[in-house]
Design an enzyme around this catalytic site. Structure first.
Site, mmCIF file in Angstrom:
data_model
loop_
_atom_site.group_PDB
_atom_site.id
_atom_site.type_symbol
_atom_site.label_atom_id
_atom_site.label_comp_id
_atom_site.label_asym_id
_atom_site.label_seq_id
_atom_site.Cartn_x
_atom_site.Cartn_y
_atom_site.Cartn_z
ATOM 1 N N HIS A 186 35.917 44.731 27.755
ATOM 2 C CA HIS A 186 36.822 44.479 26.629
ATOM 3 C C HIS A 186 37.294 45.694 25.880
ATOM 4 O O HIS A 186 38.467 45.812 25.535
ATOM 5 C CB HIS A 186 36.135 43.548 25.642
ATOM 6 C CG HIS A 186 36.369 42.173 26.047
ATOM 7 N ND1 HIS A 186 35.388 41.267 26.236
ATOM 8 C CD2 HIS A 186 37.523 41.604 26.392
ATOM 9 C CE1 HIS A 186 35.929 40.173 26.666
ATOM 10 N NE2 HIS A 186 37.220 40.351 26.778
ATOM 11 N N GLU A 428 40.753 33.287 40.497
ATOM 12 C CA GLU A 428 39.684 34.259 40.230
ATOM 13 C C GLU A 428 38.459 33.975 41.087
ATOM 14 O O GLU A 428 37.536 34.769 41.147
ATOM 15 C CB GLU A 428 39.256 34.179 38.763
ATOM 16 C CG GLU A 428 40.360 34.473 37.796
ATOM 17 C CD GLU A 428 39.924 34.275 36.354
ATOM 18 O OE1 GLU A 428 39.617 35.267 35.692
ATOM 19 O OE2 GLU A 428 39.888 33.106 35.895
ATOM 20 N N ASP A 452 37.897 39.329 38.151
ATOM 21 C CA ASP A 452 36.852 38.388 38.541
ATOM 22 C C ASP A 452 36.867 38.114 40.043
ATOM 23 O O ASP A 452 35.815 37.996 40.661
ATOM 24 C CB ASP A 452 36.992 37.082 37.754
ATOM 25 C CG ASP A 452 36.383 37.217 36.364
ATOM 26 O OD1 ASP A 452 35.309 37.826 36.248
ATOM 27 O OD2 ASP A 452 36.992 36.734 35.394
ATOM 28 N N ARG A 462 30.912 42.896 37.435
ATOM 29 C CA ARG A 462 31.937 43.848 37.002
ATOM 30 C C ARG A 462 31.500 44.717 35.838
ATOM 31 O O ARG A 462 32.155 45.704 35.500
ATOM 32 C CB ARG A 462 33.250 43.107 36.658
ATOM 33 C CG ARG A 462 33.178 42.242 35.434
ATOM 34 C CD ARG A 462 34.375 41.307 35.352
ATOM 35 N NE ARG A 462 35.348 41.716 34.355
ATOM 36 C CZ ARG A 462 36.327 40.944 33.897
ATOM 37 N NH1 ARG A 462 36.486 39.710 34.374
ATOM 38 N NH2 ARG A 462 37.160 41.359 32.992
ATOM 39 N N CYS A 499 47.350 39.215 37.175
ATOM 40 C CA CYS A 499 47.150 39.759 35.834
ATOM 41 C C CYS A 499 45.842 40.540 35.737
ATOM 42 O O CYS A 499 45.464 40.985 34.666
ATOM 43 C CB CYS A 499 47.199 38.656 34.795
ATOM 44 S SG CYS A 499 45.970 37.393 35.084
HETATM 45 C C1 PEP Z 1 40.668 38.732 35.660
HETATM 46 O O1 PEP Z 1 39.571 38.223 35.881
HETATM 47 O O2 PEP Z 1 41.252 39.470 36.489
HETATM 48 C C2 PEP Z 1 41.347 38.518 34.382
HETATM 49 C C3 PEP Z 1 42.588 38.931 34.180
HETATM 50 O O3 PEP Z 1 40.644 37.918 33.395
HETATM 51 P P1 PEP Z 1 39.582 38.663 32.459
HETATM 52 O O4 PEP Z 1 39.653 40.141 32.746
HETATM 53 O O5 PEP Z 1 39.948 38.334 31.065
HETATM 54 O O6 PEP Z 1 38.311 38.037 32.924
HETATM 55 MG MG MG Z 2 38.794 36.710 34.541
#
Ligand code: PEP
Ligand code: MG
Length: 567
Positions: A186, A428, A452, A462, A499
């Protein structure tokens, strides 16, 4: 020199601001009342001044609603009942002022926390915040306060929460380094939306620096230099200047179309965490928003945000995007994202546990509130809604059915709702990628969440630095899952976007374009570079490149292929 993970590009040189609040020990001591009363009064006055300064600084950066928090804090600091109780205790018990504040505040906090009313529960947090500040002033220990920073600096912290980063004033906070986190954590994502250089996962940095040290933060290569010599500083001043020129030159691509040399168009969109991020999205020439991570709305709040709070946020984003596509993701909480007011039973593997759509399908009260807010906001722009962490068609169908129920209810209530809302899902989980052709029959679009998808495909957490070598976006296995997803969508005439962080990786644009990806959503600051790259590629050649890439055996082989093809 310390190594970390470059999380938000750039180079900066400034003095260290260590963000850690020293613990204070509050014990009862016998003390002379007049002195303690004086200490208390002064501490209250000083705290009121602090809060006023913080509020003034936040003006213009925070919404009226967020600013109201400071008014609530001022009310607590000026509350006569609370002050009288503290003063009575000081005189009747002959105790030290910080102990009296601690005891009286502790009683109030316990009382408010035990109430059922969410509004009252919030007051407990206000009292805690303000009385902690008063206690620090009484004992004369300075509290770390990001919003009080008034000199250029680089913040060094163990970690920064989304609300910490929200307080940063870019005029003074030139960059930050944290001890924990990875590229997709984050704090990293927030740094990119703030557009300040940042390095995360830099172990030992807090211990290695002291306040006032000079730091060179090379967030291009993930290196931190502590009190470097003159030559190093000069070298990095040059790199900083060149980088700034490069960023400026990219501005030429702001209003260009994202189209290959042979006329193939892709959509370059941006990821956002809060409505305030939209300014940067527009400034960087995004063609839409491909991921609005709504969980920050929940994480920056002390209680579940109401339907109205959410409606205001969604409406603002849709209106500011002026009818460009906005993809909003429903609540993705759990895993590393926790809500203090929504406790989740501990699990052995929280990333594989009760989270995202799994939680929403269980706590439909929370889910329905969010969907209603989204539906009401839908008339202000071009809204797409997607569900996170979908593993099965049943989950998608259940979530979609709840959406349809809320839509029907609102229409019955006479509320205006757009009739062109697209409903899709994030890919994901490998199970969903493999079954993409089936999902495409019921969903309007896909957005591939590689952050993910890679962790689940490789079975590599991750967040863990130790297994980060397995975070391999270019592994042919990942490329094949991406291909299945895109082909599945196209077979049914649907669109596929991405994304996850991979979408903004300069090396990935070529192969993803070749695989047929329709939309690339990334941090706003990556868009212009991505456009420059896309404009220089031939779609036909990229299709050939992608064909070869999925036949490769390793990630390195794919990267070599890309580097040899795309100059
Ligand atoms: C992802 O998992 O690639 C994603 C965009 O969601 P987040 O990073 O918020 O888990
Ligand atoms: Mg995700």
């Amino acid at each position: 020199m310390l190594k970390g993970i470059a999380a938000s590009s750039g180079v900066t040189i400034a003095k260290v601001y260590k963000y850690e609040t020293p613990a204070i020990n509050v014990e009862r001591k016998d003390a002379e009342s007049t002195t303690e009363l004086e200490k208390f009064n002064q501490a209250v006055e000083q705290s009121i001044k602090d809060i006023e300064i913080i509020k003034n600084k936040a003006q213009g950066r925070l919404s009226d609603e967020e600013l109201a928090i400071f008014d609530a804090h001022l009310m607590v600091a000026q509350d006569p009942a609370l002050a009288d109780e503290v003063k009575n205790m000081i005189t009747s018990d002959n105790c030290n002022a910080e102990y009296a504040v601690d005891t009286v505040a502790g009683n109030y906090i316990a009382m408010f926390e035990s109430m059922d009313d969410e509004y009252m529960k919030e007051r407990a947090a206000d009292i805690k915040d303000v009385t902690t500040r008063i206690k620090y002033h009484i004992v004369g220990v300075e509290m770390a306060d990001l919003s009080l920073i008034n000199e250029e600096c680089i913040i060094v912290a163990h970690d920064l929460t989304p609300s910490d980063t929200a307080q940063l004033d870019k005029k003074f906070a030139k960059g930050f380094v944290t001890e924990i986190g990875g590229r997709t954590s984050h704090s990293a994502i927030m740094a990119r939306s703030l557009e300040i250089p940042a390095i995360v996962g830099c172990k030992g940095v807090l211990e290695a620096v002291k306040a006032g040290d000079t730091l060179v933060l090379d967030a291009l290569d993930g290196e931190v230099f502590i009190n470097p010599d003159k030559d190093t500083i000069a070298k990095y001043e040059e790199i900083e200047k060149n980088y700034a020129e490069e960023v400026l030159a990219l501005k030429a691509f702001k209003d260009q179309p994202s189209v290959s040399v042979d006329g193939h168009h892709i959509e370059l969109a941006a990821n956002i965490g809060t409505p305030d991020d939209v300014d940067s999205v527009i400034a960087n020439g995004a063609e839409g928003i491909g991921l609005y991570r709504t969980e920050f709305l929940y994480m920056n709040s002390q209680t579940l945000p109401t339907e109205e709070d959410q409606f205001v946020a969604y409406k603002k984003v849709l209106e500011s995007m002026n009818n460009k596509r906005v993809v909003v993701r429903t609540l993705d909480i759990g895993g590393d994202k926790k809500l203090p007011y929504l406790p989740i039973d501990p699990e052995m593997n929280p990333f594989l546990g009760y989270r995202a759509i799994r939680l929403c399908l269980d706590r439909t009260d929370i889910f329905r509130t969010q969907l209603r807010a989204l539906l009401r906001a839908s008339v202000y722009g071009q809204l797409c809604i997607m569900f996170p962490m979908i593993a099965t068609l049943d989950e998608f169908n259940s979530a979609k059915a709840i959406f349809e129920e809320e839509k029907a209810k609102l229409i019955k209530e006479g509320v205006a709702v757009a009739d062109n809302i697209q409903v899709g899902l994030m890919i994901e989980i490998p199970a969903a990628a493999v079954l993409a052709d089936q999902f495409a029959k019921v969903a309007d679009f896909f957005s591939i969440g590689t952050n993910d998808l890679i962790q689940y495909s490789m079975a590599a957490d991750r967040m863990s630095e130790k297994v980060s070598y397995l975070y391999q976006p270019f592994n042919p296995s990942i490329l094949r899952l991406i291909k299945m997803t895109i082909d599945g969508a196209h077979k049914e005439g649907k669109w596929a976007g991405m994304c996850g962080e991979m979408a903004g990786e300069p090396d990935a644009i070529s192969v993803l374009m070749g695989l047929g990806l329709d939309e690339f959503s990334m941090s706003a600051t990556s868009i212009l570079k991505a456009r420059k790259i896309a404009n220089s590629l031939s779609y036909k050649e990229m299709q050939e490149l992608a064909e070869k890439a999925i036949q490769c055996t390793t990630s390195q082989e794919v990267l070599d292929l890309i580097h040899n093809t795309v100059k």
